[in-house]
Design a protein around this motif. Structure first.
Motif, PDB file in Angstrom:
ATOM      1  N   ILE A 138     -37.813 -40.663 -54.040  1.00 22.76           N
ATOM      2  CA  ILE A 138     -37.026 -42.394 -53.642  1.00 22.76           C
ATOM      3  C   ILE A 138     -37.708 -43.248 -54.565  1.00 22.76           C
ATOM      4  N   SER A 139     -39.159 -43.274 -54.216  1.00 19.58           N
ATOM      5  CA  SER A 139     -39.894 -44.168 -54.957  1.00 19.58           C
ATOM      6  C   SER A 139     -39.548 -44.596 -56.601  1.00 19.58           C
ATOM      7  N   ILE A 140     -39.487 -43.269 -57.331  1.00 20.55           N
ATOM      8  CA  ILE A 140     -39.303 -43.458 -58.573  1.00 20.55           C
ATOM      9  C   ILE A 140     -37.817 -44.076 -58.878  1.00 20.55           C
ATOM     10  N   LEU A 141     -36.856 -43.479 -58.235  1.00 21.44           N
ATOM     11  CA  LEU A 141     -35.464 -43.984 -58.217  1.00 21.44           C
ATOM     12  C   LEU A 141     -35.436 -45.562 -58.026  1.00 21.44           C
ATOM     13  N   LEU A 142     -36.042 -45.917 -56.865  1.00 24.02           N
ATOM     14  CA  LEU A 142     -36.031 -47.361 -56.762  1.00 24.02           C
ATOM     15  C   LEU A 142     -36.734 -48.368 -57.858  1.00 24.02           C
ATOM     16  N   VAL A 143     -37.672 -47.692 -58.389  1.00 21.28           N
ATOM     17  CA  VAL A 143     -38.473 -48.766 -59.511  1.00 21.28           C
ATOM     18  C   VAL A 143     -37.555 -48.556 -60.648  1.00 21.28           C
ATOM     19  N   PHE A 144     -37.037 -47.291 -60.850  1.00 16.18           N
ATOM     20  CA  PHE A 144     -36.018 -47.128 -62.244  1.00 16.18           C
ATOM     21  C   PHE A 144     -34.898 -47.903 -62.090  1.00 16.18           C
ATOM     22  N   SER A 145     -34.192 -47.744 -61.019  1.00 17.99           N
ATOM     23  CA  SER A 145     -32.787 -48.578 -60.715  1.00 17.99           C
ATOM     24  C   SER A 145     -33.083 -50.039 -60.804  1.00 17.99           C
ATOM     25  N   TYR A 146     -34.162 -50.428 -60.243  1.00 24.23           N
ATOM     26  CA  TYR A 146     -34.319 -51.920 -60.286  1.00 24.23           C
ATOM     27  C   TYR A 146     -34.536 -52.300 -61.674  1.00 24.23           C
ATOM     28  N   PHE A 147     -35.294 -51.521 -62.233  1.00 25.82           N
ATOM     29  CA  PHE A 147     -35.775 -52.081 -63.723  1.00 25.82           C
ATOM     30  C   PHE A 147     -34.320 -52.160 -64.560  1.00 25.82           C
ATOM     31  N   PHE A 148     -33.603 -50.988 -64.429  1.00 27.70           N
ATOM     32  CA  PHE A 148     -32.613 -50.797 -65.292  1.00 27.70           C
ATOM     33  C   PHE A 148     -31.512 -51.838 -64.854  1.00 27.70           C
ATOM     34  N   SER A 149     -31.440 -51.955 -63.555  1.00 28.62           N
ATOM     35  CA  SER A 149     -30.271 -52.938 -63.197  1.00 28.62           C
ATOM     36  C   SER A 149     -30.799 -54.485 -63.710  1.00 28.62           C
ATOM     37  N   THR A 150     -31.973 -54.879 -63.771  1.00 26.43           N
ATOM     38  CA  THR A 150     -32.401 -56.138 -64.118  1.00 26.43           C
ATOM     39  C   THR A 150     -32.016 -56.137 -65.700  1.00 26.43           C
ATOM     40  N   ILE A 151     -32.260 -55.212 -66.534  1.00 24.89           N
ATOM     41  CA  ILE A 151     -31.774 -55.417 -67.815  1.00 24.89           C
ATOM     42  C   ILE A 151     -30.372 -55.508 -68.003  1.00 24.89           C
ATOM     43  N   ALA A 152     -29.519 -54.611 -67.178  1.00 24.60           N
ATOM     44  CA  ALA A 152     -28.194 -54.843 -67.262  1.00 24.60           C
ATOM     45  C   ALA A 152     -27.579 -56.273 -66.830  1.00 24.60           C
TER      46      ALA A 152
END
Length: 253
Positions: free
Chosen positions: A82-96
């Motif tokens: 869940i930690s990896i998914l949270l960091v990863f999803s937030y990072f790429f949603s920021t780029i989007a």
């Protein structure tokens, strides 16, 4: 049309659910298409790549678990995922959101006009292009506020014990607040409300915004639904702006 009365507060859950309805409004759907395409291409590709890397990243993260916590491995393993998914999803949603920022602002503007009957400024292609430097400056302001706090939280992940237990919770709460800022900022910025003033306004309804941001964060973790969450969150945040903040902050009516 939503009520514009600030005396009838609604929850962040309500505004997030409204976002799903508002993206289907006739006349609004065409403004949803470009943010939707940006999110599908970027988030879809990013998550497809992520799932090929989890087998490597999860053991690496679990290697930081101290010996005295090994008996909790069965519980810490899903927390690590869940930690990896949270960091990863937030990072790429920021780029989007960076890429789609002009289109998200236009979507928020047109939806606000639809909900209130107000007349927005010129929304032609020339006006959008002219506004891009100001919009990008605003995105830099958000990044400058976010980045130091995110770095501190990411460093916590490498502290044995804390990194596998407390850090994921803190990251989720931080992501919830940051996503509330990210999406609520579009209608605020359309009215030229300064970034600091916008954050002060959001703190007056912190629980509502945390609920909204938490749901947005959760939906970025769900395959397929995370491809649609960007325009949904823009529409939900715009509905919240109309109900809770517009009376005191609107530059056009």
């Amino acid at each position: 049309m939503l009520s514009s009365s600030p005396t009838s507060p609604r929850s962040g859950v309500f505004y997030f659910s409204q976002g799903w309805k508002l993206i289907t409004l006739p006349g609004i759907r065409r403004f949803v298409i470009l943010p939707l395409l940006v999110n599908i291409v970027l988030m879809g590709g990013a998550f497809a790549w992520l799932f090929t890397r989890l087998d490597t990243w999860i053991p690496a993260l679990m290697s930081h678990v101290p010996g005295w916590l090994q008996w909790l491995s069965y519980l810490l393993w899903p927390i690590a995922v869940i930690s990896i998914l949270l960091v990863f999803s937030y990072f790429f949603s920021t780029i989007a959101n960076w890429i789609a920022a002009p289109f998200n602002g236009l979507l928020a503007e047109q939806l606000e006009a639809r909900l209130t009957g107000a007349t927005p400024p010129d929304a032609g292609l020339t006006a959008i292009i002219k506004d891009i430097p100001r919009i990008m400056k605003r995105e830099w302001q958000k990044l400058a506020w976010y980045l130091p706090r995110a770095i501190v939280l990411l460093l916590l992940y490498f502290i044995p014990g804390i990194g596998q237990t407390i850090a994921p919770v803190l990251w989720f709460l931080f992501s919830a607040w940051m996503l509330a800022i990210q999406y609520c900022d579009y209608p605020f910025d359309n009215h030229k409300v300064p970034f600091k003033a916008m954050r002060v306004a959001l703190r007056t309804r912190k629980v509502t915004n945390m609920q909204f941001g938490a749901l947005t964060s959760l939906f970025t973790l769900i395959p397929v639904l995370n491809l649609v969450v960007m325009p949904v969150a823009v529409c939900g945040a715009t509905a919240m702006w109309v109900d809770c903040y517009r009376d005191k902050n609107a530059a056009w009516r």
